[in-house]
Motif scaffolding. Structure first.
Motif, short mmCIF file in Angstrom:
data_model
loop_
_atom_site.label_atom_id
_atom_site.label_comp_id
_atom_site.label_asym_id
_atom_site.label_seq_id
_atom_site.Cartn_x
_atom_site.Cartn_y
_atom_site.Cartn_z
N ALA A 1 0.74 4.08 6.14
CA ALA A 1 0.67 2.74 5.55
C ALA A 1 1.39 1.78 6.48
O ALA A 1 2.09 0.86 6.04
N CYS B 1 -6.06 -3.06 -1.15
CA CYS B 1 -4.86 -2.26 -0.92
C CYS B 1 -4.49 -1.45 -2.16
O CYS B 1 -4.28 -0.24 -2.11
N ALA C 1 0.83 -1.21 0.00
CA ALA C 1 0.00 0.00 0.00
C ALA C 1 0.86 1.26 0.00
O ALA C 1 0.61 2.20 -0.76
N GLY C 2 1.86 1.29 0.86
CA GLY C 2 2.71 2.47 0.94
C GLY C 2 3.50 2.73 -0.32
O GLY C 2 3.57 3.86 -0.82
N GLY D 1 -4.15 0.91 2.99
CA GLY D 1 -3.82 -0.48 3.33
C GLY D 1 -4.46 -0.93 4.62
O GLY D 1 -5.58 -0.53 4.97
N SER E 1 -5.26 2.57 -2.66
CA SER E 1 -4.05 3.38 -2.81
C SER E 1 -4.13 4.27 -4.05
O SER E 1 -3.67 5.41 -4.04
#
Length: 381
Positions: free
Chosen positions: A143, A282, A14-15, A265, A286
């Motif tokens: 995240a 996710c 996700a990040g 996320g 995002s």
């Protein structure tokens, strides 16, 4: 003092996906993660569903063979219900490779990724880190997992309903039969969820998850008990890896964003409350979050943040939340036997297939994966 437009805390899928999307639009992005290596601390089995693979460019060389067969077992492990699709419904990814590829994609888009950096808090536009200089930031993306520190720092909602899962990864002999997804509904080893076995062509993933309050002897003990005679395991050696961690199943959180930051996320509860699958939501959330971040920072209009409204997203999956409550109530092996038996008829099999082989995504956010200027498949190792 160093400054960035967007700080992303957490270098999971996700990040990194959010960072890449934001950096592609020209903003300065820094990703930090407390892990020294993205190949450590992996918590997910890495099961990608067909809809995700249709809409996002996950590199094929990082995916195992397609899985079309799902077997649903009662506690007795006798007479499983078998569902067969005419398409590849699941593929298990090499998640260490997926994270490494997602990092390269984010960096190719212009983001900076720093590992071994522990986020310590926020203070008047400054992000603090353990043992490092503070950083001036315009916006923070949390995240950082199901128990998000960023969520608390921003005063946003936090996950309350959690499963805890654990998994063993065993090497398997090459050249075996077609892979299958084995699911065991047994509240004695997985209260409120299930045990599973699935292989990626090289390894068998054997896991359990359930509500921690009902796992009185501990998830690792229950996992070892389940793994001793789990169906579908053709391991040739002992486990080479243990994975585990909390899984949010309360649905997308209502308050996801504020003028200082937002969540993505697991931190956002972006996990199907019914199946506990998190990779598809996710990526989709995002994408949505990145667009909101960029527009908000360019316009300063707080109304933009309303597009990332958890309450509206939750309204699309009330049925899943109701089924999660029903699933959580199966605490007796006899009830579990009856639940699996109810799936043997035509209506039961159709309902199970709709959940396991369905075309709907969670949440129903249109992806931009194939139209992006920089696709995963365009970034070479």
């Amino acid at each position: 003092m160093e400054s960035v437009d967007v700080l992303v805390v957490g270098a999971g899928l996700a990040g990194l996906h959010t960072a890449r999307r934001v950096a592609e639009r020209g903003l300065a992005v820094l990703v930090v993660d407390r892990r020294a290596s993205l190949s450590t601390g992996i918590r997910t089995t890495g099961i990608f569903v067909r809809r995700t693979l249709d809409d996002f460019d996950v590199p094929d060389h990082l995916l195992g063979p397609g899985v079309r067969d799902v077997l649903l077992y009662p506690p007795s492990r006798r007479s499983p219900v078998r569902l067969v699709s005419d398409r590849d419904e699941y593929r298990v990814a090499d998640m260490a490779g997926v994270y490494a590829h997602a990092r390269r994609s984010a960096e190719a888009a212009g983001a900076t990724v720093r590992l071994g950096v522990r986020f310590a808090g926020l203070d008047a536009g400054l992000a603090r880190f353990a043992g490092a200089e503070p950083l001036a930031v315009r916006f923070v993306v949390g995240a950082d997992g199901a128990r998000s520190r960023v969520a608390r720092e921003l005063g946003l909602d936090v996950n309350r309903r959690l499963l805890v899962g654990a998994e063993l990864v065993h090497p398997i002999a090459p050249g075996g039969g077609p892979p299958a997804f084995h699911c065991v509904l047994d509240p004695r080893v997985a209260p409120g969820y299930l045990g599973w076995v699935i292989d990626d062509g090289r390894h068998a993933h054997v896991g359990v998850a359930g509500y921690p309050a009902a796992m009185r002897v501990g998830v690792r003990h229950l996992l070892d008990r389940f793994a001793a005679d789990a169906p579908g395991v053709a391991a040739v050696a002992g486990p080479v890896e243990r994975r585990g961690g909390p899984i949010p199943v309360g649905g997308v959180l209502r308050r996801l964003a504020c003028p200082r930051g937002l969540l993505v996320g697991d931190a956002a509860g972006a996990v199907s409350p019914l199946t506990a699958g998190g990779l598809d939501p996710c990526l989709r959330m995002s994408d949505l979050a990145a667009g909101v971040v960029v527009e908000f920072l360019r316009t300063g209009d707080e109304r933009v943040l309303r597009r990332y409204d958890g309450g509206a997203l939750r309204s699309r999956f009330r049925g899943r939340l109701l089924l999660r409550r029903a699933f959580a109530g199966i605490r007796s092996p006899l009830v579990a036997e009856a639940a699996v038996a109810s799936l043997r008829g035509r209506a039961g099999r159709a309902a199970a297939a709709r959940v396991l082989f369905g075309d709907r995504s969670f949440p129903d956010v249109a992806p931009t994966g194939r139209s992006s200027a920089t696709r995963w498949a365009d970034v070479q190792p």
